[in-house]
Design a protein around this motif. Sequence first.
Motif, PDB file in Angstrom:
ATOM      1  N   LEU A 326      51.054   5.975 -24.005  1.00 27.76           N
ATOM      2  CA  LEU A 326      52.014   4.920 -24.367  1.00 27.76           C
ATOM      3  C   LEU A 326      51.525   4.095 -25.549  1.00 27.76           C
ATOM      4  CD1 LEU A 326      53.076   3.703 -20.799  1.00 27.76           C
ATOM      5  CD2 LEU A 326      54.440   5.043 -22.414  1.00 27.76           C
ATOM      6  N   ASP A 327      50.202   3.964 -25.681  1.00 30.14           N
ATOM      7  CA  ASP A 327      49.627   3.176 -26.774  1.00 30.14           C
ATOM      8  C   ASP A 327      49.241   4.025 -27.976  1.00 30.14           C
ATOM      9  OD1 ASP A 327      49.959   0.794 -25.459  1.00 30.14           O
ATOM     10  OD2 ASP A 327      47.945   0.767 -24.592  1.00 30.14           O
ATOM     11  N   GLY A 328      49.582   5.319 -27.938  1.00 33.70           N
ATOM     12  CA  GLY A 328      49.307   6.190 -29.077  1.00 33.70           C
ATOM     13  C   GLY A 328      47.859   6.609 -29.212  1.00 33.70           C
ATOM     14  N   ARG A 329      47.085   6.548 -28.117  1.00 35.54           N
ATOM     15  CA  ARG A 329      45.685   6.980 -28.152  1.00 35.54           C
ATOM     16  C   ARG A 329      45.530   8.346 -27.501  1.00 35.54           C
ATOM     17  NH1 ARG A 329      45.178   1.669 -25.990  1.00 35.54           N
ATOM     18  NH2 ARG A 329      44.780   2.614 -23.945  1.00 35.54           N
ATOM     19  N   ALA A 330      44.450   9.015 -27.824  1.00 30.71           N
ATOM     20  CA  ALA A 330      44.142  10.302 -27.206  1.00 30.71           C
ATOM     21  C   ALA A 330      43.503  10.058 -25.846  1.00 30.71           C
ATOM     22  CB  ALA A 330      43.196  11.105 -28.091  1.00 30.71           C
ATOM     23  N   PRO A 331      44.051  10.614 -24.756  1.00 29.66           N
ATOM     24  CA  PRO A 331      43.457  10.417 -23.429  1.00 29.66           C
ATOM     25  C   PRO A 331      42.069  11.038 -23.325  1.00 29.66           C
ATOM     26  CG  PRO A 331      45.713  11.230 -23.262  1.00 29.66           C
ATOM     27  CD  PRO A 331      45.297  11.385 -24.696  1.00 29.66           C
ATOM     28  N   GLN A 332      41.301  10.548 -22.362  1.00 30.48           N
ATOM     29  CA  GLN A 332      39.969  11.083 -22.098  1.00 30.48           C
ATOM     30  C   GLN A 332      40.083  12.547 -21.691  1.00 30.48           C
ATOM     31  OE1 GLN A 332      37.884   8.953 -19.020  1.00 30.48           O
ATOM     32  NE2 GLN A 332      36.290  10.499 -18.789  1.00 30.48           N
ATOM     33  N   GLY A 333      39.204  13.374 -22.218  1.00 36.42           N
ATOM     34  CA  GLY A 333      39.230  14.795 -21.899  1.00 36.42           C
ATOM     35  C   GLY A 333      38.237  15.144 -20.805  1.00 36.42           C
ATOM     36  N   GLY A 334      38.237  16.400 -20.393  1.00 39.09           N
ATOM     37  CA  GLY A 334      37.284  16.884 -19.397  1.00 39.09           C
ATOM     38  C   GLY A 334      37.820  16.799 -17.982  1.00 39.09           C
ATOM     39  N   ASP A 335      37.534  17.833 -17.184  1.00 42.65           N
ATOM     40  CA  ASP A 335      37.962  17.848 -15.794  1.00 42.65           C
ATOM     41  C   ASP A 335      37.087  16.921 -14.949  1.00 42.65           C
ATOM     42  OD1 ASP A 335      39.835  19.679 -16.530  1.00 42.65           O
ATOM     43  OD2 ASP A 335      38.784  21.423 -15.715  1.00 42.65           O
ATOM     44  N   ILE A 336      37.638  16.445 -13.855  1.00 41.51           N
ATOM     45  CA  ILE A 336      36.915  15.551 -12.942  1.00 41.51           C
ATOM     46  C   ILE A 336      36.014  16.396 -12.039  1.00 41.51           C
ATOM     47  CG2 ILE A 336      37.176  13.876 -11.074  1.00 41.51           C
ATOM     48  CD1 ILE A 336      39.924  13.175 -12.295  1.00 41.51           C
ATOM     49  N   PRO A 337      34.722  16.113 -11.978  1.00 35.68           N
ATOM     50  CA  PRO A 337      33.810  16.920 -11.148  1.00 35.68           C
ATOM     51  C   PRO A 337      34.167  16.843  -9.665  1.00 35.68           C
ATOM     52  CG  PRO A 337      32.585  15.556 -12.703  1.00 35.68           C
ATOM     53  CD  PRO A 337      33.996  15.074 -12.744  1.00 35.68           C
ATOM     54  N   VAL A 338      33.864  17.918  -8.952  1.00 40.21           N
ATOM     55  CA  VAL A 338      34.067  17.987  -7.506  1.00 40.21           C
ATOM     56  C   VAL A 338      32.737  18.364  -6.854  1.00 40.21           C
ATOM     57  CG1 VAL A 338      36.490  18.632  -7.806  1.00 40.21           C
ATOM     58  CG2 VAL A 338      34.758  20.422  -7.553  1.00 40.21           C
ATOM     59  N   GLN A 339      32.654  18.213  -5.524  1.00 44.72           N
ATOM     60  CA  GLN A 339      31.360  18.393  -4.856  1.00 44.72           C
ATOM     61  C   GLN A 339      31.527  19.141  -3.538  1.00 44.72           C
ATOM     62  OE1 GLN A 339      29.563  14.706  -3.679  1.00 44.72           O
ATOM     63  NE2 GLN A 339      27.620  15.640  -3.042  1.00 44.72           N
ATOM     64  N   LEU A 340      30.713  20.180  -3.345  1.00 36.72           N
ATOM     65  CA  LEU A 340      30.691  20.896  -2.073  1.00 36.72           C
ATOM     66  C   LEU A 340      29.949  20.051  -1.034  1.00 36.72           C
ATOM     67  CD1 LEU A 340      31.178  23.555  -0.448  1.00 36.72           C
ATOM     68  CD2 LEU A 340      28.872  24.228  -1.163  1.00 36.72           C
ATOM     69  N   ILE A 341      30.582  19.856   0.133  1.00 41.68           N
ATOM     70  CA  ILE A 341      29.975  19.126   1.237  1.00 41.68           C
ATOM     71  C   ILE A 341      29.712  20.131   2.357  1.00 41.68           C
ATOM     72  CG2 ILE A 341      30.195  17.203   2.860  1.00 41.68           C
ATOM     73  CD1 ILE A 341      30.146  16.351  -0.069  1.00 41.68           C
ATOM     74  N   VAL A 342      28.442  20.427   2.610  1.00 44.57           N
ATOM     75  CA  VAL A 342      28.067  21.435   3.594  1.00 44.57           C
ATOM     76  C   VAL A 342      27.930  20.770   4.963  1.00 44.57           C
ATOM     77  CG1 VAL A 342      26.345  23.135   4.281  1.00 44.57           C
ATOM     78  CG2 VAL A 342      26.901  22.830   1.854  1.00 44.57           C
ATOM     79  N   ARG A 343      28.697  21.314   5.913  1.00 46.57           N
ATOM     80  CA  ARG A 343      28.624  20.814   7.295  1.00 46.57           C
ATOM     81  C   ARG A 343      28.421  21.979   8.257  1.00 46.57           C
ATOM     82  NH1 ARG A 343      33.300  17.552   5.398  1.00 46.57           N
ATOM     83  NH2 ARG A 343      32.548  15.456   4.853  1.00 46.57           N
TER      84      ARG A 343
END
Length: 350
Positions: A326-343
């Motif tokens: 909306l403000d004409g800027r380039a959004p932050q790139g890169g995927d959001i990290p995820v984490q394996l939770i071993v149970r």
Amino acid sequence: MTAVRESRRRSGPTVARGSTRPTSRDVARVAGVSQAAVSLVMGDKWRGRVSETTAERVRRAAHDLGYRPNLAARNLRLGRTRTVLLVVPALTTEFFAGVYTGAARVAAEHGFGVVLYPSPEGIGPARDPFASAQAALDGVIASSMAADALTAIRGDQLPLVMLDSDPESSTGTATVNLDIADGVRQVADHLLALGHRRFLHLAADVASWTFEVRARELAARLDTVPGTELRTTRAPISIEDARTATEAALTVPGPRPTALVCDDDKLAAGAYKALRRLGLRIPEDLSVTGLDDLALATAIDPELTTVRLDAELFGERGMRALLDVLDGRAPQGGDIPVQLIVRGSTAPPR
């Protein structure tokens, strides 16, 4: 007269005579700045245009006077409603509640509101909540699983940020994704390291890019290890459908898989029911994994090995991306990290 002046000085800033509420002119007078400076500071556009000291003086004056910007007038002047639509496939899981919470938190920090628009599974797009979405909204954030709903409200003609969407073919101005591919690789590597070679993939029967990624990455990772076998069965994302599909897949002739990889924690819960009906133990007879890390993952026994997806951060990033657009800027790139939770639901095969 001196006593009156002293009384006024002690009581703090005053509003101009005849005013019913403090105005930006009152704030400018008390802070000793122009009205333009007040507008910049209250609109959070002061950086690089006025000093930090001046901005703080304006904020203090506004606080002391009890001044609040007239958002309706400002929005009319800017041609904005400061309202965003968040389109999700359904409200039946806590994941999308987390997405909404994160998006709404960032929106509130910038004076925006978020309207939640569910498009329930099996029903199709909900009715258009607005006479004209284009007139009532500044932009849309949408999950790829609910993309069909955009056509009903013409939301695809507004500034649009897509969540869980193929960045190469997305209809959005920007895309925000969790690193689902890495999450699936973490699951596969964990099970391979335990010694599993016969796998059953309980895939979500949903036409969506995010589930296509899960199937593709699982197959690709297992293909790199000689001697692995992968079968796939599909089910809608419900516990009973998952139970039925798992029972059917595990009662066909041939060697039984030793690891069951589920696209979703709800699917894993259905698989648990199927395994118990078949007299199989988790993880002794079959290891089971999920993906989401919902509250359900620690409510079942044994607790579920799964991939944690930060839903609130997902929503935050989606809202920040839309604000950037909306403000004409380039959004932050890169995927959001995820984490394996071993149970407790995974162990070496017998």
